[in-house]
Design an enzyme around this catalytic site. Structure first.
Site, PDB file in Angstrom:
ATOM      1  N   GLY A   1       0.835  -1.210   0.000  1.00  0.00           N
ATOM      2  CA  GLY A   1       0.000   0.000   0.000  1.00  0.00           C
ATOM      3  C   GLY A   1       0.859   1.244   0.000  1.00  0.00           C
ATOM      4  CG  ASN A   2      -0.374   4.646  -1.398  1.00  0.00           C
ATOM      5  OD1 ASN A   2      -1.131   5.330  -0.728  1.00  0.00           O
ATOM      6  ND2 ASN A   2      -0.736   4.081  -2.550  1.00  0.00           N
ATOM      7  CG  HIS A   3       3.046   6.450   3.900  1.00  0.00           C
ATOM      8  ND1 HIS A   3       2.955   5.684   5.031  1.00  0.00           N
ATOM      9  CD2 HIS A   3       4.291   6.257   3.399  1.00  0.00           C
ATOM     10  CE1 HIS A   3       4.104   5.059   5.226  1.00  0.00           C
ATOM     11  NE2 HIS A   3       4.927   5.387   4.242  1.00  0.00           N
ATOM     12  CB  SER A   4      -2.898   7.916  -0.021  1.00  0.00           C
ATOM     13  OG  SER A   4      -4.021   8.744  -0.198  1.00  0.00           O
TER      14      SER A   4
END
Ligand code: CTP
Length: 407
Positions: free
Chosen positions: A214-217
């Site tokens: 995933g990512n930090h959004s």
């Protein structure tokens, strides 16, 4: 024009003074709350003879304030903070005495001190008997208030509490509400009445049943854009991935997990939209295989092979109709402007919004942002660091101006 929940995030002080019309104010509080406003009632002691603080507290979902002090221990209701907190103040009803006090700067109660400390716009809905209304002193006071920029919501003609008939009845709550609405809301812009497909948040690509890439959004910027679009009177189809904040109301919401799900959802919604704004952080790659059971740590190292996800924005933009507009986002860590300009061209976009990861006040997770907007005709501008909510409003305002000029 369809506008729902349009007082969302608006903080309004409803000041109530003594007068029979005070019994109508709970309806005004209800209308404001229904449209999403945060309401703080400040009432004078005289007002309590006409309407109970309990009623107003229940309707406003806030304790009602009347006194300078909260309790006998000396804890005070800070009128300066209250006044600065508010986006607008409405005093209803305002009798001849209140108008006179306002005109002359008296502050013998909490409400008057709030009014004197206010920097936000103030509305006044006068109510009194007809002769008091036409009296030269009242009219002079009214003129003084108008000259200071205070908005007067004229009283109406009709039967008065005294039994006389004439001008002096407080405007109905619905009219007071409309007066506030007309001045507090952003004027119509390019987005008003349009259908917008907006994506927000990050996608998650499963590795096994419990793990993902995933990512930090956080979804904060995308959701701030959704709120600003809704306030502009747009219809919003919001496709969101993983987020860490509450989902906006008054729009059509579609929760997804992976880039492929976002792709499918966007493909289905794109034909209906006038404008696509792609603020989501879409994972570029996903594991080729998703393990059906949790991967055990039996090996010292493992290799996960990834395959490219569809580029949603590129695909939709390539197939857009002549009158469809596409806006992308770019997150860059180096050679920022050139990379963003390359994406603008490669993805056939009208505009791209560049987020800089090198700015500590911008990007993932934080509450502030600063962006540069680049357009296909070479136009470009910067939106300096501010809350994501303000950046979203300024972004839409500036995009609206550019779109109005070019479309
Ligand atoms: N985007 C998309 N589908 C993807 C990847 C990105 O629709 N699979 C969209 C994003 O929502 C954003 C724009 O494309 O509006 C640019 O995303 P960004 O991550 O900055 O660039 P990429 O195209 O992924 O290129 P790179 O990662 O190589 O910089």
């Amino acid at each position: 024009m369809l506008r729902k929940n349009h007082f969302k995030n608006k903080k309004i002080i409803v000041g109530i003074t003594g007068g029979i019309a005070a019994y109508k104010v709970p309806q005004l509080v209800r209308l404001l709350k229904k449209e999403g406003a945060e309401v703080q009632v400040v009432m004078t002691d005289a007002a309590k003879s006409f309407v109970t603080p309990q009623t107003l507290s229940v309707l406003s979902e806030n304790p009602v304030l009347s006194d300078f002090f909260k309790n006998t221990q000396g804890e005070w209701n800070n009128h300066v903070h209250l006044a600065l907190w508010a986006d607008a103040i409405i005093i209803a009803p305002a009798g001849a005495n209140t108008l006179a006090k306002m005109a002359h700067g008296l502050c013998d109660n909490l409400l008057m001190s709030v009014i004197l400390s206010a920097r936000c716009p103030i509305w006044v809905a006068p109510a009194m008997d007809l002769d008091m209304w036409t009296h030269a002193s009242t009219q002079t006071n009214i003129q003084t208030l108008i000259d200071r920029g205070i908005h007067i919501i004229e009283p109406e003609d009709g039967e008065l509490a005294s039994g006389l008939t004439g001008k002096g009845r407080m405007a109905e709550p619905e009219q007071i509400f409309s007066a506030l609405e007309n001045q507090l809301l952003p004027p119509p812009n390019f987005f008003t009445g349009k259908r917008i497909l907006l994506t927000a948040g990050g996608t998650q690509e499963a590795i096994d049943p419990v793990r993902f890439i995933g990512n930090h959004s956080s979804g904060k910027m995308g959701f701030a854009i959704a709120d600003a679009l809704i306030q502009s009177g747009a219809t919003v189809d919001l496709v969101f991935g993983s987020v860490s904040i509450a989902i906006p109301e008054n729009c059509n919401t579609y929760g997804v997990t992976s880039a492929n799900e976002m792709h499918q959802q966007c493909l289905a919604l794109f034909p209906k939209c006038d404008i696509l704004i792609m603020a989501a952080a879409v994972a570029d790659f996903a594991p080729v295989e998703v393990a059906s059971q949790k991967i055990k740590k039996t090996e010292d190292s493992i290799t996960i092979t990834l395959k490219k996800n569809p580029d949603i924005l590129s695909e939709l933009s390539e197939n857009k109709r002549n009158n469809q507009i596409t806006v992308g986002f770019a997150l860059e860590t180096e050679n920022e402007k050139n990379n963003a300009l390359a994406k603008l061209q490669k993805k056939n976009l009208d505009c791209i919004v560049l987020n800089s990861q090198s700015n500590p006040d911008a990007g993932f997770g934080v509450d502030t942002n600063a962006v540069t907007v680049l357009c296909k005709d070479g136009a470009q501008w910067q939106i300096p660091t501010a809350s994501k909510s303000l950046v979203a409003q300024q972004l839409l305002q500036s995009l609206s101006e550019w779109l109005t000029k070019t479309h």
